[in-house]
Design a protein around this motif. Sequence first.
Motif, PDB file in Angstrom:
ATOM      1  N   PHE A  25      97.842 128.166  80.448  1.00 15.71           N
ATOM      2  CA  PHE A  25      98.924 129.113  80.649  1.00 15.71           C
ATOM      3  C   PHE A  25      98.692 130.040  81.833  1.00 15.71           C
ATOM      4  CE2 PHE A  25      99.952 128.120  76.138  1.00 15.71           C
ATOM      5  CZ  PHE A  25     101.240 127.666  76.378  1.00 15.71           C
ATOM      6  N   ASN A  26      97.454 130.290  82.203  1.00 12.74           N
ATOM      7  CA  ASN A  26      97.178 131.201  83.309  1.00 12.74           C
ATOM      8  C   ASN A  26      97.113 130.518  84.659  1.00 12.74           C
ATOM      9  OD1 ASN A  26      97.019 133.637  81.910  1.00 12.74           O
ATOM     10  ND2 ASN A  26      94.958 133.174  81.223  1.00 12.74           N
ATOM     11  N   ASP A  27      96.631 129.303  84.724  1.00 15.47           N
ATOM     12  CA  ASP A  27      96.327 128.680  86.008  1.00 15.47           C
ATOM     13  C   ASP A  27      97.182 127.467  86.345  1.00 15.47           C
ATOM     14  OD1 ASP A  27      94.301 130.540  86.199  1.00 15.47           O
ATOM     15  OD2 ASP A  27      92.758 129.178  85.470  1.00 15.47           O
ATOM     16  N   LYS A  28      98.079 127.062  85.479  1.00 19.10           N
ATOM     17  CA  LYS A  28      98.831 125.830  85.688  1.00 19.10           C
ATOM     18  C   LYS A  28     100.326 126.102  85.714  1.00 19.10           C
ATOM     19  CE  LYS A  28      95.063 123.356  85.175  1.00 19.10           C
ATOM     20  NZ  LYS A  28      94.293 122.998  86.305  1.00 19.10           N
ATOM     21  N   LEU A  29     101.056 125.192  86.342  1.00 21.66           N
ATOM     22  CA  LEU A  29     102.517 125.257  86.344  1.00 21.66           C
ATOM     23  C   LEU A  29     103.042 124.445  85.176  1.00 21.66           C
ATOM     24  CD1 LEU A  29     103.228 124.719  90.142  1.00 21.66           C
ATOM     25  CD2 LEU A  29     103.276 126.865  88.869  1.00 21.66           C
ATOM     26  N   ILE A  30     103.955 125.040  84.418  1.00 18.94           N
ATOM     27  CA  ILE A  30     104.522 124.391  83.241  1.00 18.94           C
ATOM     28  C   ILE A  30     106.040 124.365  83.379  1.00 18.94           C
ATOM     29  CG2 ILE A  30     104.743 124.442  80.726  1.00 18.94           C
ATOM     30  CD1 ILE A  30     102.123 126.092  80.711  1.00 18.94           C
ATOM     31  N   SER A  58     110.125 112.980  88.839  1.00 14.99           N
ATOM     32  CA  SER A  58     109.740 112.328  90.104  1.00 14.99           C
ATOM     33  C   SER A  58     109.340 113.332  91.177  1.00 14.99           C
ATOM     34  CB  SER A  58     110.894 111.485  90.647  1.00 14.99           C
ATOM     35  OG  SER A  58     111.195 110.434  89.775  1.00 14.99           O
ATOM     36  N   THR A  59     109.862 114.538  91.093  1.00 21.66           N
ATOM     37  CA  THR A  59     109.624 115.520  92.147  1.00 21.66           C
ATOM     38  C   THR A  59     108.947 116.799  91.667  1.00 21.66           C
ATOM     39  OG1 THR A  59     111.834 116.473  91.833  1.00 21.66           O
ATOM     40  CG2 THR A  59     111.605 114.704  93.481  1.00 21.66           C
ATOM     41  N   THR A  60     108.685 116.895  90.391  1.00 22.25           N
ATOM     42  CA  THR A  60     108.134 118.133  89.846  1.00 22.25           C
ATOM     43  C   THR A  60     106.789 118.495  90.466  1.00 22.25           C
ATOM     44  OG1 THR A  60     107.630 119.368  87.824  1.00 22.25           O
ATOM     45  CG2 THR A  60     106.954 117.049  87.875  1.00 22.25           C
ATOM     46  N   GLN A  61     106.533 119.780  90.549  1.00 22.15           N
ATOM     47  CA  GLN A  61     105.245 120.300  90.985  1.00 22.15           C
ATOM     48  C   GLN A  61     104.410 120.742  89.780  1.00 22.15           C
ATOM     49  OE1 GLN A  61     104.267 120.685  94.398  1.00 22.15           O
ATOM     50  NE2 GLN A  61     106.004 119.337  94.714  1.00 22.15           N
ATOM     51  N   THR A  78     101.811 116.406  82.827  1.00 28.05           N
ATOM     52  CA  THR A  78     102.850 115.689  83.561  1.00 28.05           C
ATOM     53  C   THR A  78     102.422 114.263  83.866  1.00 28.05           C
ATOM     54  OG1 THR A  78     103.705 117.751  84.482  1.00 28.05           O
ATOM     55  CG2 THR A  78     104.289 115.718  85.639  1.00 28.05           C
ATOM     56  N   ASP A  79     101.184 114.065  84.275  1.00 24.78           N
ATOM     57  CA  ASP A  79     100.713 112.706  84.569  1.00 24.78           C
ATOM     58  C   ASP A  79     100.768 111.806  83.336  1.00 24.78           C
ATOM     59  OD1 ASP A  79     100.290 113.311  87.229  1.00 24.78           O
ATOM     60  OD2 ASP A  79      98.143 113.694  86.980  1.00 24.78           O
ATOM     61  N   ASP A  80     100.437 112.348  82.168  1.00 19.57           N
ATOM     62  CA  ASP A  80     100.519 111.567  80.930  1.00 19.57           C
ATOM     63  C   ASP A  80     101.973 111.239  80.596  1.00 19.57           C
ATOM     64  OD1 ASP A  80      97.783 111.630  80.622  1.00 19.57           O
ATOM     65  OD2 ASP A  80      97.804 113.292  79.187  1.00 19.57           O
ATOM     66  N   LEU A  81     102.856 112.202  80.802  1.00 23.24           N
ATOM     67  CA  LEU A  81     104.278 111.971  80.535  1.00 23.24           C
ATOM     68  C   LEU A  81     104.825 110.876  81.447  1.00 23.24           C
ATOM     69  CD1 LEU A  81     106.819 112.797  78.970  1.00 23.24           C
ATOM     70  CD2 LEU A  81     107.208 114.543  80.733  1.00 23.24           C
ATOM     71  N   LYS A  82     104.421 110.881  82.715  1.00 22.22           N
ATOM     72  CA  LYS A  82     104.866 109.834  83.641  1.00 22.22           C
ATOM     73  C   LYS A  82     104.439 108.456  83.154  1.00 22.22           C
ATOM     74  CE  LYS A  82     105.053 112.579  87.854  1.00 22.22           C
ATOM     75  NZ  LYS A  82     104.483 112.778  89.211  1.00 22.22           N
ATOM     76  N   VAL A  83     103.213 108.333  82.693  1.00 22.66           N
ATOM     77  CA  VAL A  83     102.719 107.046  82.183  1.00 22.66           C
ATOM     78  C   VAL A  83     103.553 106.603  80.985  1.00 22.66           C
ATOM     79  CG1 VAL A  83     100.767 105.919  81.030  1.00 22.66           C
ATOM     80  CG2 VAL A  83     100.378 107.318  83.067  1.00 22.66           C
ATOM     81  N   ARG A  84     103.828 107.530  80.085  1.00 22.83           N
ATOM     82  CA  ARG A  84     104.587 107.178  78.872  1.00 22.83           C
ATOM     83  C   ARG A  84     106.020 106.770  79.195  1.00 22.83           C
ATOM     84  NH1 ARG A  84     101.937 111.192  74.355  1.00 22.83           N
ATOM     85  NH2 ARG A  84      99.840 110.941  75.176  1.00 22.83           N
ATOM     86  N   CYS A  85     106.598 107.390  80.228  1.00 23.24           N
ATOM     87  CA  CYS A  85     107.976 107.073  80.608  1.00 23.24           C
ATOM     88  C   CYS A  85     108.069 105.797  81.445  1.00 23.24           C
ATOM     89  CB  CYS A  85     108.581 108.230  81.410  1.00 23.24           C
ATOM     90  SG  CYS A  85     108.955 109.676  80.413  1.00 23.24           S
TER      91      CYS A  85
END
Length: 114
Positions: A25-30, A58-61, A78-85
């Motif tokens: 929550f402090n160091d990552k973009l959600i 496809s374009t999220t940061q 996000t990387d895990d979500l991309k794999v699942r999708c």
Amino acid sequence: MNYNNDFKYDLKVGQLKEEELGTIFNDKLIEVKNDLQALNTGNVYVEYHSRGKPSGISTTQSDYYCFAFGTTFHLIATDDLKVRCRKYLNTYRDKAGGDNNTSKGILLPLTELL
């Protein structure tokens, strides 16, 4: 996992996970998505294309996606979500959606967020 009846040990283990979550929550973009239909359909819609160009996942940061539905929040890298999708591209789960069906996205089963 071995059972441990020592509260101090359990507290230390819990605090490590609290620190890990705090770092997220402090160091990552959600990116937070509130899916109003997820509990009715059993899916979340993960957009990847809109109005003729890449969008959404496809374009999220973002480092993580957070899906809100009902009274719960589900956090996934996000990387895990991309794999699942990705496995659903060009299948019956690859659907038009959004305003006037101008977007493309994956209907990802809720069970794949867990």
